[in-house]
Scaffold this active site. Structure first.
Site, PDB file in Angstrom:
ATOM      1  N   LEU A   1       0.819  -1.210   0.000  1.00 17.90           N
ATOM      2  CA  LEU A   1       0.000   0.000   0.000  1.00 17.90           C
ATOM      3  C   LEU A   1       0.853   1.261   0.000  1.00 17.90           C
ATOM      4  O   LEU A   1       0.407   2.314  -0.470  1.00 17.90           O
ATOM      5  CB  LEU A   1      -0.933  -0.010   1.211  1.00 17.90           C
ATOM      6  CG  LEU A   1      -1.937  -1.175   1.255  1.00 17.90           C
ATOM      7  CD1 LEU A   1      -2.742  -1.138   2.548  1.00 17.90           C
ATOM      8  CD2 LEU A   1      -2.864  -1.134   0.047  1.00 17.90           C
ATOM      9  N   ASP A   2       2.054   1.179   0.531  1.00 14.16           N
ATOM     10  CA  ASP A   2       2.976   2.319   0.522  1.00 14.16           C
ATOM     11  C   ASP A   2       4.164   1.963  -0.373  1.00 14.16           C
ATOM     12  O   ASP A   2       5.264   1.683   0.102  1.00 14.16           O
ATOM     13  CB  ASP A   2       3.430   2.654   1.936  1.00 14.16           C
ATOM     14  CG  ASP A   2       4.147   3.997   2.006  1.00 14.16           C
ATOM     15  OD1 ASP A   2       4.131   4.736   0.997  1.00 14.16           O
ATOM     16  OD2 ASP A   2       4.747   4.299   3.054  1.00 14.16           O
TER      17      ASP A   2
END
Length: 280
Positions: free
Chosen positions: A66-67
């Site tokens: 997600l990052d």
């Protein structure tokens, strides 16, 4: 990332804590990477492709980061490795229609199909792939790439950033095979004997000049596919009057060559071959 050990701790003060011991890597600095040779940047992209493939087919299922930003990665022996897994997820978004599978990025948006099982198809893989495109491939692959490889690289970069091209959820896998390596130098063959004099078992210790990109910070040390490419490189530099073939190769098998601005002092060296430009 190589895991050397871990410790799980569950106490009143620190509940559900996992401490890991991993291999040491260097922080990824994009500006520094752009100053390295294209071959080294290609190696980093290749390791990223392997990571994308693993995340899409991991034992846990499709995993998304997600990052997915450069600060979450490190360089270990020229390979790119992810170091922060706090934001990894195996959950595929649920949906009732295609409109629920909307992916929004700063420069481009995508809408994925909703499967009959009520899950957005390949959303985890698509997110990883597009983030790899916008943070890595678009900068590292085209910049100062060999001209003969640019059509292939444009195809790869466009495919990772285009919804229609990677609509089947599969990422491009590209490897430095002999056929790709030969495309570094699909050029007309020149006669080395006509423009350069071959001096076997010889080396020029001095007469260095700087060039970019170079594997040596005080001289011009580049990789070549063969003698013909070395000749073309030397001809492209006005200060180049000779070059020395070493017995060292890069990770793709290309030979390292020192380019020199004179040949006044030639020394014996059984591991090297010197080519001196013939003056008119």
């Amino acid at each position: 990332f190589q895991l050397y050990g871990y410790c799980y701790q569950d106490s009143n003060d620190i509940p559900d804590t996992l401490t890991t011991i991993t291999e040491l890597g260097s922080p990824l600095e994009m500006i520094q990477l752009l100053q390295t040779s294209w071959e080294d940047r290609f190696r980093i992209c290749l390791s990223l492709v392997r990571l994308l493939h693993y995340l899409a087919h991991s034992p846990l299922g499709s995993v998304t980061l997600l990052d997915f930003r450069p600060r979450q990665f490190v360089i270990v022996d020229g390979e790119l490795k992810v170091t922060d897994l706090d934001d990894a997820s195996i959950e595929e978004s649920s949906c009732t229609s295609n409109s629920d599978c909307f992916m929004e990025f700063p420069a481009r948006n995508f809408t994925l199909p909703c499967s009959v099982e009520g899950r957005c198809q390949s959303m985890n893989e698509k997110r990883n792939l597009y983030n790899a495109y916008r943070f890595f491939f678009t900068y590292l692959l085209p910049h100062s790439a060999p001209s003969s490889l640019r059509p292939l690289l444009d195809k790869i970069v466009n495919a990772t950033g285009n919804r229609n091209k990677h609509g089947n959820g599969k990422c491009f896998l590209f490897y430095p095979s002999p056929s790709v390596n030969s495309k570094f130098t699909q050029k007309c063959v020149k006669s080395a004997n006509a423009k350069y004099r071959r001096v076997p078992e010889a080396f020029i210790p001095d007469e260095n000049y700087r060039c970019w990109p170079s594997y040596h910070h005080k001289g011009c040390l580049l990789s070549v596919f063969d003698v013909n490419e070395a000749i073309e490189i030397c001809d492209s530099y006005s200060q180049c009057k000779a070059f020395v073939l070493t017995n060292q190769t890069t990770w793709t098998g290309r030979q390292l060559v020192f380019f020199k601005m004179a040949s006044n002092h030639i020394m014996p060296d059984p591991d090297k071959i010197t080519y001196v430009k013939v003056t008119d």
